[in-house]
Design a protein around this motif. Structure first.
Motif, PDB file in Angstrom:
ATOM      1  N   CYS A  83       0.806  -1.211  -0.051  1.00 21.91           N
ATOM      2  CA  CYS A  83       0.071   0.057   0.071  1.00 21.91           C
ATOM      3  C   CYS A  83       0.944   1.345  -0.071  1.00 21.91           C
ATOM      4  CB  CYS A  83      -0.995  -0.108   1.268  1.00 21.91           C
ATOM      5  SG  CYS A  83      -2.170  -1.345   1.215  1.00 21.91           S
ATOM      6  N   SER A  84       1.916   1.308   0.787  1.00 22.86           N
ATOM      7  CA  SER A  84       2.655   2.350   0.879  1.00 22.86           C
ATOM      8  C   SER A  84       3.469   2.620  -0.528  1.00 22.86           C
ATOM      9  CB  SER A  84       3.912   2.207   1.855  1.00 22.86           C
ATOM     10  OG  SER A  84       3.177   2.016   3.497  1.00 22.86           O
ATOM     11  N   LEU A  85       3.964   1.711  -0.970  1.00 24.00           N
ATOM     12  CA  LEU A  85       4.608   1.738  -2.454  1.00 24.00           C
ATOM     13  C   LEU A  85       3.619   2.302  -3.449  1.00 24.00           C
ATOM     14  CD1 LEU A  85       7.184  -1.215  -2.166  1.00 24.00           C
ATOM     15  CD2 LEU A  85       7.657   1.179  -2.275  1.00 24.00           C
ATOM     16  N   GLY A  86       2.396   1.517  -3.263  1.00 26.83           N
ATOM     17  CA  GLY A  86       1.355   1.793  -4.464  1.00 26.83           C
ATOM     18  C   GLY A  86       1.151   3.424  -4.160  1.00 26.83           C
ATOM     19  N   ILE A  87       0.919   3.989  -2.971  1.00 28.32           N
ATOM     20  CA  ILE A  87       0.728   5.465  -2.712  1.00 28.32           C
ATOM     21  C   ILE A  87       1.680   6.301  -3.280  1.00 28.32           C
ATOM     22  CG2 ILE A  87       0.196   7.107  -1.090  1.00 28.32           C
ATOM     23  CD1 ILE A  87      -1.384   5.076   0.642  1.00 28.32           C
ATOM     24  N   ALA A  88       3.173   5.795  -3.133  1.00 28.30           N
ATOM     25  CA  ALA A  88       4.156   6.620  -3.361  1.00 28.30           C
ATOM     26  C   ALA A  88       4.406   6.700  -4.988  1.00 28.30           C
ATOM     27  CB  ALA A  88       5.574   6.183  -3.017  1.00 28.30           C
ATOM     28  N   VAL A  89       3.844   5.263  -5.706  1.00 24.41           N
ATOM     29  CA  VAL A  89       4.055   5.408  -7.155  1.00 24.41           C
ATOM     30  C   VAL A  89       2.851   6.433  -7.769  1.00 24.41           C
ATOM     31  CG1 VAL A  89       3.903   3.834  -8.980  1.00 24.41           C
ATOM     32  CG2 VAL A  89       5.260   3.315  -7.204  1.00 24.41           C
ATOM     33  N   TRP A  90       1.770   6.267  -7.024  1.00 25.64           N
ATOM     34  CA  TRP A  90       0.508   7.196  -7.637  1.00 25.64           C
ATOM     35  C   TRP A  90       1.156   8.659  -7.571  1.00 25.64           C
ATOM     36  CZ3 TRP A  90      -2.765  10.657  -5.559  1.00 25.64           C
ATOM     37  CH2 TRP A  90      -3.782  10.910  -6.282  1.00 25.64           C
ATOM     38  N   SER A 128       4.802  14.136  -7.618  1.00 27.87           N
ATOM     39  CA  SER A 128       5.602  14.604  -6.404  1.00 27.87           C
ATOM     40  C   SER A 128       7.170  13.812  -6.642  1.00 27.87           C
ATOM     41  CB  SER A 128       5.140  13.362  -5.053  1.00 27.87           C
ATOM     42  OG  SER A 128       3.917  13.786  -4.901  1.00 27.87           O
ATOM     43  N   SER A 129       8.052  14.219  -5.809  1.00 23.45           N
ATOM     44  CA  SER A 129       9.319  13.693  -5.812  1.00 23.45           C
ATOM     45  C   SER A 129       9.492  12.358  -5.559  1.00 23.45           C
ATOM     46  CB  SER A 129      10.204  14.375  -4.436  1.00 23.45           C
ATOM     47  OG  SER A 129      11.582  14.148  -4.482  1.00 23.45           O
ATOM     48  N   VAL A 130      10.660  11.999  -6.246  1.00 26.31           N
ATOM     49  CA  VAL A 130      11.057  10.436  -6.093  1.00 26.31           C
ATOM     50  C   VAL A 130      11.431   9.928  -4.833  1.00 26.31           C
ATOM     51  CG1 VAL A 130      12.511   8.768  -7.497  1.00 26.31           C
ATOM     52  CG2 VAL A 130      11.847  10.560  -8.721  1.00 26.31           C
ATOM     53  N   ASP A 131      11.808  10.901  -4.033  1.00 24.08           N
ATOM     54  CA  ASP A 131      12.206  10.616  -2.704  1.00 24.08           C
ATOM     55  C   ASP A 131      10.955   9.817  -1.783  1.00 24.08           C
ATOM     56  OD1 ASP A 131      14.729  11.707  -3.052  1.00 24.08           O
ATOM     57  OD2 ASP A 131      14.101  13.712  -2.311  1.00 24.08           O
ATOM     58  N   GLU A 132       9.730  10.004  -2.318  1.00 22.36           N
ATOM     59  CA  GLU A 132       8.620   9.527  -1.542  1.00 22.36           C
ATOM     60  C   GLU A 132       8.671   8.007  -2.000  1.00 22.36           C
ATOM     61  OE1 GLU A 132       3.851  10.292  -1.294  1.00 22.36           O
ATOM     62  OE2 GLU A 132       5.017  11.835  -2.325  1.00 22.36           O
ATOM     63  N   ILE A 133       9.048   7.529  -2.929  1.00 18.48           N
ATOM     64  CA  ILE A 133       9.285   6.228  -3.195  1.00 18.48           C
ATOM     65  C   ILE A 133      10.207   5.496  -2.294  1.00 18.48           C
ATOM     66  CG2 ILE A 133       9.762   4.430  -4.913  1.00 18.48           C
ATOM     67  CD1 ILE A 133       8.689   5.981  -6.997  1.00 18.48           C
ATOM     68  N   VAL A 134      11.315   6.161  -1.973  1.00 19.99           N
ATOM     69  CA  VAL A 134      12.459   5.924  -1.091  1.00 19.99           C
ATOM     70  C   VAL A 134      11.805   5.696   0.224  1.00 19.99           C
ATOM     71  CG1 VAL A 134      14.679   6.430  -0.269  1.00 19.99           C
ATOM     72  CG2 VAL A 134      14.142   6.843  -2.878  1.00 19.99           C
ATOM     73  N   ARG A 135      11.188   6.732   0.619  1.00 19.41           N
ATOM     74  CA  ARG A 135      10.501   6.717   1.934  1.00 19.41           C
ATOM     75  C   ARG A 135       9.447   5.815   2.088  1.00 19.41           C
ATOM     76  NH1 ARG A 135       9.342   9.724   6.315  1.00 19.41           N
ATOM     77  NH2 ARG A 135       7.395   9.771   7.139  1.00 19.41           N
TER      78      ARG A 135
END
Length: 547
Positions: A144-151, A158-165
């Motif tokens: 779920c977290s990765l899905g929200i970051a990719v979306w 948004s910044s790619v850092d969100e995927i890292v987070r």
């Protein structure tokens, strides 16, 4: 069905006990209600600045309200008495993970502090269900977290850092799951082991309690001032004549005077030995031995109360064996001249030249010859006495039969017919004794009672009363007559051999009766009543604690 003690600790530790799991889930639900209220209150804090950062304000507000409503509903259901099962807990945790990620999606994404609540939820899920399902919580949270970051990256730019987070949070989810699964299983195994040992200790304590309660030796624990703190059933029976409803605790008891004197003497001289004593007239002779229960403080004293009936019984057997050898040697020597004297007196009575004085002398000779022969017969009976062959007998059924048989042996006769009144209480416990030996004792007591009642009142009448002791576990039998009674000066001597106040008696009747009672571990005593005459009581031993 398998025994609980046969279940392996590893299987028992796979999940918390149901009561513990329910308690933990209630605590977790309280936490969810508090978090829901806090999220709702945050909507009213600087709403202009806060709402401007929300991606979907309406969905966010609706999600918080729905989350609060669901948690309140679950709390009310738990308050109503629902016992949550594994499936309830799993669904609740999965719902929390999805709802929290929904709030993350509608608020500010993975940069929101709500992501920390997901860590708490996964941790709680692994504590409540420490099994493979805990890994599912971590996997679902990470996806779920990765899905929200990719979306957010593709649609919100948004910044790619969100995927890292999001990836870092996924690692934290799995680390939290694995660590808490390990800790929970260790704790549950430790708790299962502690519970198993506690059950073993409780079983051992119960076994020890039963052993102590069924011991023939009485055990007392008291302080140096004589205050009883603990007493087993044998001590209650030997000292107080009753037991406290089969409970080992007997606080507030007053020690019998002989035991209290023995305690004082032992405190002054611990190496001394107390004298045997009798707590009550109906109690057997006992011996008390004292020891400090706590050698360092010395504030509690352990007392062993030994029933001397077995020792007395063995001593009596040795005495009777010696008496048997003695009587076997002298009975022949005494009976031969005694028979010659008796026969000669009978021949002299047939003479026609005897005056009244001579006939009176012959009567004296014959009467005392019969008395000496009776003494020899009683002594021989003592030496020939066999060991008791005890049977379990219901007194209320046996006593009427004995009375009928005894009255038939007396016959009608020409005098006043004997009267034997009988009173039997209800629900008498059984008694264990040798029927033939106790019948011999009762015949002796009834013969004496009828004779003394006839001498005093002109009516040969006695009363048999069967009842239970104060603890309801032993039976006693009273033989009460209407005679003149026994003088206080003679009460301590009536059971001694060859003691009698009757000129025609041998002095061995009551002695033989007590010996037969001791052989059956019963106790024959003279008890005081508010009525005239004598009352002899046979107190039978406990039917379940015979040696």
């Amino acid at each position: 069905m398998a025994n609980l003690s046969q279940i392996s600790p590893s299987f028992a530790a796979d999940a918390p006990p149901r009561y513990q799991r329910a308690r933990l889930f209630r605590i977790y639900n309280h936490y969810r209600v508090v978090v829901s209220f806090l999220l709702l209150m945050m909507l009213f804090v600087t709403p202009m600045e806060f709402d401007s950062r929300l991606r979907a304000e309406g969905y966010y507000h609706a999600g918080i309200i729905i989350y609060l409503a669901i948690n309140l509903f679950i709390g009310l259901v738990l308050l109503a008495g629902l016992q949550p099962r594994n499936r309830h807990i799993i669904v609740s945790v999965l719902m929390d993970i999805l709802v929290l990620h929904g709030l993350l999606l509608t608020s500010t994404g993975m940069t929101s502090g709500l992501a920390n609540l997901v860590i708490v939820t996964i941790a709680a899920g692994n504590i409540l269900t420490p099994s493979r399902i805990g890994t599912l919580y971590a996997a679902l949270g990470a996806i779920c977290s990765l899905g929200i970051a990719v979306w957010s990256v593709f649609y919100e730019f948004s910044s790619v850092d969100e995927i890292v987070r999001a990836g870092s949070l996924g690692i934290v989810y799995f680390a939290t799951a694995f660590i808490l699964q390990y800790i929970s299983r260790r704790m549950l195994r430790s708790e299962a082991l502690a519970s198993s040992r506690a059950r073993s200790i409780a079983e051992l304590e119960q076994i020890n309690r039963q052993i102590i309660q069924r011991m023939r030796t009485g055990i007392l624990v008291m302080d140096r001032y004589g205050a009883v703190r603990l007493a087993n059933a044998a001590a209650e029976e030997l000292l107080f004549g009753s037991s406290p409803d089969k409970d080992m605790f007997s606080r507030g008891r007053t020690l019998p005077a002989p035991l209290r004197d023995g305690l004082e003497a032992w405190l002054k001289n611990p190496k001394g030995r107390t004298e045997p004593f009798q707590a009550m007239p109906t109690s057997p002779m006992v011996q008390a031995n004292f020891a400090h229960l706590n050698q360092e403080r010395g504030d509690q004293i352990l007392v062993f109360i030994d029933d001397l009936s077995k020792v007395t019984q063995q001593a009596q057997q040795m005495k009777l064996a010696s008496l048997g050898r003695l009587t076997a040697g002298i009975a022949h020597e005494i009976r031969n001249p005694l028979g010659a004297i008796s026969h000669a007196s009978q021949l002299m009575r047939e003479s026609e030249h005897l005056d009244a004085g001579d006939r009176k002398m012959l009567d004296i000779i014959q009467r005392h010859s019969r008395r000496v022969n009776g003494i020899i017969e009683n002594v021989l009976d003592l030496s020939r006495r066999r060991e008791a062959n005890s049977d379990l007998v219901q007194i209320d059924q046996w006593l009427p039969t004995f009375r009928d048989d005894y009255l038939q042996t007396l016959g009608s006769g020409s005098g006043t017919p004997p009267i034997i009144n009988m009173e039997i209480e209800d629900r008498l416990p059984p008694a264990r004794f040798d029927v033939s030996q106790i019948e011999q004792v009762l015949v002796n007591l009834c013969d004496n009672g009828l004779r003394y009642s006839l001498e005093n009142t002109g009516r040969p009448e006695i009363e048999l009363h069967a009842g239970a002791t104060a603890d309801g576990e032993r039976t006693y039998l009273d033989v009460h007559d209407s005679g003149v009674g026994i003088a206080m000066a003679n009460r301590t001597s009536i059971f001694e051999p060859f003691f009698t106040t009757d000129k025609g008696g041998t002095g061995l009747g009551l002695y033989l009766a007590r010996e037969l009672c001791e052989s059956n571990q019963a106790h024959l005593s003279l008890v005081d009543t508010d009525r005239a005459g004598c009352c002899f009581r046979i107190t039978f031993a406990h039917h379940g604690r015979m040696i």
